[in-house]
Design a protein around this motif. Structure first.
Motif, mmCIF file in Angstrom:
data_model
loop_
_atom_site.group_PDB
_atom_site.id
_atom_site.type_symbol
_atom_site.label_atom_id
_atom_site.label_comp_id
_atom_site.label_asym_id
_atom_site.label_seq_id
_atom_site.Cartn_x
_atom_site.Cartn_y
_atom_site.Cartn_z
ATOM 1 N N PRO A 554 4.971 5.665 11.998
ATOM 2 C CA PRO A 554 3.857 5.099 11.243
ATOM 3 C C PRO A 554 2.627 6.007 11.339
ATOM 4 C CG PRO A 554 4.893 3.418 12.594
ATOM 5 C CD PRO A 554 5.479 4.734 13.023
ATOM 6 N N GLN A 588 5.983 6.477 2.875
ATOM 7 C CA GLN A 588 6.257 5.258 2.136
ATOM 8 C C GLN A 588 5.648 4.053 2.825
ATOM 9 O OE1 GLN A 588 10.622 5.940 2.603
ATOM 10 N NE2 GLN A 588 10.664 3.750 3.133
ATOM 11 N N ASP A 589 5.391 3.045 2.018
ATOM 12 C CA ASP A 589 4.867 1.778 2.510
ATOM 13 C C ASP A 589 5.862 0.704 2.115
ATOM 14 O OD1 ASP A 589 2.901 0.043 3.678
ATOM 15 O OD2 ASP A 589 2.335 -0.571 1.660
ATOM 16 N N ILE A 594 4.906 6.539 -1.419
ATOM 17 C CA ILE A 594 3.535 6.997 -1.662
ATOM 18 C C ILE A 594 3.527 8.468 -2.044
ATOM 19 C CG2 ILE A 594 1.254 7.296 -0.629
ATOM 20 C CD1 ILE A 594 1.963 5.007 1.291
ATOM 21 N N TYR A 626 -4.078 6.897 2.209
ATOM 22 C CA TYR A 626 -3.135 6.035 2.923
ATOM 23 C C TYR A 626 -3.766 4.760 3.482
ATOM 24 C CZ TYR A 626 -5.246 8.059 7.118
ATOM 25 O OH TYR A 626 -6.140 8.461 8.072
ATOM 26 N N PHE A 629 -2.978 1.250 2.123
ATOM 27 C CA PHE A 629 -1.653 0.662 2.293
ATOM 28 C C PHE A 629 -1.558 -0.065 3.632
ATOM 29 C CE2 PHE A 629 -1.137 4.312 -0.542
ATOM 30 C CZ PHE A 629 -0.491 3.715 -1.609
ATOM 31 N N ASP A 630 -0.649 -1.006 3.717
ATOM 32 C CA ASP A 630 -0.543 -1.853 4.909
ATOM 33 C C ASP A 630 -0.020 -1.086 6.124
ATOM 34 O OD1 ASP A 630 -1.475 -4.069 3.532
ATOM 35 O OD2 ASP A 630 0.525 -4.646 2.862
ATOM 36 N N ASN A 631 1.147 -0.461 5.966
ATOM 37 C CA ASN A 631 1.749 0.233 7.111
ATOM 38 C C ASN A 631 2.517 1.461 6.631
ATOM 39 O OD1 ASN A 631 2.485 0.712 9.791
ATOM 40 N ND2 ASN A 631 4.387 -0.455 9.569
ATOM 41 N N PRO A 632 1.812 2.506 6.164
ATOM 42 C CA PRO A 632 2.500 3.699 5.659
ATOM 43 C C PRO A 632 3.223 4.433 6.774
ATOM 44 C CG PRO A 632 0.145 4.094 5.807
ATOM 45 C CD PRO A 632 0.346 2.645 6.102
ATOM 46 N N THR A 633 4.395 4.942 6.445
ATOM 47 C CA THR A 633 5.236 5.621 7.436
ATOM 48 C C THR A 633 5.567 7.023 6.962
ATOM 49 O OG1 THR A 633 6.223 3.531 8.136
ATOM 50 C CG2 THR A 633 7.414 5.536 8.703
#
Length: 671
Positions: A554, A588-589, A594, A626, A629-633
């Motif tokens: 993350p 990605q989220d 993304i 980023y 976004f909630d939790n981009p990895t």
């Protein structure tokens, strides 16, 4: 009996009938009134005079050092024509802006030259003039306190200061829009039909249209709203004034129609997101939570405390309607047709947002006005100088500075090869003026003409003869280019950072930055890792095996600064030179991608002697946006799509600290 007329004059009543006394007495009020009028004027207006003086100082500080921006150089390069007709055909119609500023620069530079301060001076003065006009409008449409608050904010905030220092259509349009609004308001709100207002109404409106499409939009909306607000007994005369403004602009119609065919700025400007307005508010208030809190406090305090006066609430409400109408037109046009909305184009409507926010204030005492103004100016100047670092970040032009840095590097390390990723004509503008010397050995590159494979080949060619590489690059360069250089020259000797550019001097020594994870030492950090496939040669992909180990994490767990970079460097040994494994990097989220990028082996230089190839991918966090976004990895892996045997000899993920000023003019600076 004696009357004390002044500290040094005694008047005896017995002399009252003397002719000479009568003449003398008549002369006293003339002298006294003159002195008192100057003194009274200064006492009455000293706050706004102080605001304007500070506005001049902040815009003219170190005047000779204010550099040209990319847009200014572009505009100046489009003034190099021999005739007005050629200027219009080749310097205006091909651009997206109306003709006024380009025509002005054409004649101004022919008269006075192209020294930065000479070219910028009229725009600086228009910015200062805008401060005064905003004061007059605030005072007239609401009260003195509002005029002073709005003028103080405009005088000392980075947003209007910076655009005052740029010779482009923004501060000129800022001035023209306020000039038009002032005379329009006198006619529409106050029934003041003085000749000067009737003359300046169509002239200022036409100047807005000649200046910028968004200043034309703002003035046009003001004009349309005027039809609603104008008193019925004057409506036809008002419409006649609007018609005169259109007639004054009519010579520009052919240029306007030609430019409309160009569309928007989709080639380089993205569509605004839903958070654009919130980001804009943070930007105009210098990303300062303290400033925003103080402004909210001022709005609340001045609304409930102070001397009640007759409010022109219709005018203040109009300011809010105007700003948000301009914003939403720009927003929906940008999202539905073609992107045009930027912070710069909202500067014409910006003072009306301030008038709307602060225009409801009650009038305060002179002492409280002084306290409010000093508070605003002090906090804004602190934010401008120490938090936004305006005079550090904005006062270095990369086009000139990259060459200065390269010259320093080659002087310090003679075996340095210099690569400049920049706009060559804009850089050579300074060498033509004699301000810098650009050696012929410096290589200018741009993409896509110069791709990653060519850069890698160049570095292989120069490796034996050059111990250092100096890479000067604007922010438009792919971060992967930087990573390719650092893969061959891993020692960072120094890095110099500027707004939208940086210079990197690197050498062959020990790597400056340690990998965040490497497959040979941090096997447990790589998902999908099979220990049975690891040997001294590396990690093996067997026949029919498509996926192998990858690294995922993350972003919230390892991003320290938004300006930083992640590089992924993988060295593969191929069983067949025709194979095309791919290094994939994505963010990605959840299920939403993304950012996706990939590096293919067939697009790189394969070492035929040992069948190895190095794949590199990089990503700049700040380009991801980023935080929304909630939790981009972050995720990277090898895609062995041929499903043939290959070996991962090395797989490194490197976290690099990069330039905190890259977007420092428009974003918070986090060092």
């Amino acid at each position: 009996m004696v009357i004390q007329a002044c500290p040094t004059i005694e008047i005896h009543l017995s002399n009252l009938k003397s002719p000479s006394f009568v003449i003398f007495v008549k002369s006293i009020p003339v002298i006294g009134t003159s002195k008192r009028s100057i003194s009274d004027f200064l006492k009455e207006h000293f706050i706004i005079i102080g605001i304007i003086l500070l506005a001049i100082i902040l815009r003219c500080y170190d005047l000779l050092s204010i550099p040209y921006t990319h847009d200014e150089l572009s505009g100046l390069l489009r003034t190099r024509f021999d005739s007005f007709s050629e200027l219009i055909a080749k310097g205006v119609k091909i651009d997206g802006h109306p003709a006024f500023v380009q025509v002005f620069l054409f004649y101004w530079t022919k008269l006075f030259g192209t020294a930065e301060w000479i070219v910028k001076l009229p725009f600086i003065l228009s910015g200062v003039g805008g401060v005064y006009l905003a004061y007059k409008i605030g005072k007239r449409w609401s009260n003195l306190t509002v005029g002073l608050i709005v003028a103080a904010i405009i005088a000392s905030s980075q947003y209007p200061i910076m655009y005052s220092q740029i010779a482009r259509p923004y501060t000129s349009g800022f001035f023209f829009t306020l000039l038009f609004a002032y005379h329009w308001g006198e006619i529409v709100f106050f029934k003041n039909y003085a000749r000067k207002h009737l003359i300046w109404f169509p002239i200022a409106a036409a100047l807005c249209a000649y200046n910028h499409h968004f200043s034309m939009l703002t003035a046009g909306l003001i004009g349309i709203f005027g039809i609603i607000y104008t008193f019925k007994d004057y409506l036809w005369k008002y419409l006649l004034l609007c018609l005169v403004a259109i007639i004054l602009y009519s010579p520009h119609f052919t240029i306007l129609f030609a430019q409309l065919k160009m569309g928007g700025l989709a080639g380089w400007l993205g569509k605004p997101g839903p958070d654009f307005l919130a980001n804009y508010v943070h930007y105009i208030f210098q990303f300062s939570a303290i400033l925003i809190a103080v402004y909210i406090g001022i709005i609340v305090w001045t609304r409930i405390s102070g001397r009640p006066v007759r409010k022109h609430s219709k005018a203040i409400l109009f300011c809010g309607i105007l700003f948000f109408t301009v914003y939403f037109i720009g927003y929906f046009y940008s999202t539905s047709i073609a992107p045009v909305l930027q912070t710069s184009v909202l500067i014409f409507a910006y003072p009306f947002l301030l008038l709307f926010l602060f225009g409801w204030a009650k009038e305060q005492s002179k002492r409280m006005n002084l306290v409010l103004v000093i508070t605003i100016l002090s906090l804004n100047c602190f934010a401008l100088i120490f938090q936004r670092k305006h005079y550090t970040v904005f006062y270095k032009t990369p086009f000139k500075q990259l060459i200065v840095d390269a010259n320093d590097a080659t002087k310090e390390y003679p075996k340095t090869f210099t690569i400049i990723f920049s706009d060559e004509p804009k850089t050579r503008f300074y060498s033509e003026k004699g301000e810098i010397i650009i050696p012929n050995s410096y290589l200018f590159i741009t993409s896509p003409e110069f791709n990653e494979k060519k850069l890698d080949s160049l570095l292989i060619e120069k490796f034996e003869s050059h111990d250092q590489i100096c890479l000067g690059a604007t922010s438009s360069m792919s971060p992967t280019f930087r990573a390719i250089v650092l893969e061959k020259y891993p020692q960072i000797i120094w890095q110099r950072n500027y707004f939208s550019a940086s210079t990197l001097l690197v050498g062959k020594g020990k790597p400056t930055e340690k990998p965040l994870a490497t497959i040979s030492k941090n096997k447990n950090q790589f998902n999908g890792y099979n220990p049975n496939k690891w040997s001294n040669a590396g990690y093996r992909f067997e026949t029919d095996e498509e996926w192998g180990p990858g690294y995922a994490k993350p972003l919230s767990e390892f991003v320290k600064r938004p300006s930083d970079i992640i590089d992924v460097i993988v060295k593969l040994k191929l069983s067949d030179l025709s194979l095309n494994p791919i290094l994939v990097l994505n963010v990605q989220d959840g299920d939403s991608i993304i950012r996706f990028s990939a590096s293919e082996a067939i697009q790189k230089n394969i070492n035929k002697s040992d069948s190895t190839v190095t794949l590199i991918q990089s990503i700049k966090f700040i380009d991801l946006n980023y935080l929304k976004f909630d939790n981009p990895t972050f995720n990277t892996y090898i895609w062995n799509r041929d499903k043939k045997p290959i070996i991962i000899q090395s797989f490194e993920v490197i976290y690099r600290r990069d330039n905190p000023f890259t977007y420092g003019i428009y974003n918070p600076i986090i060092e």
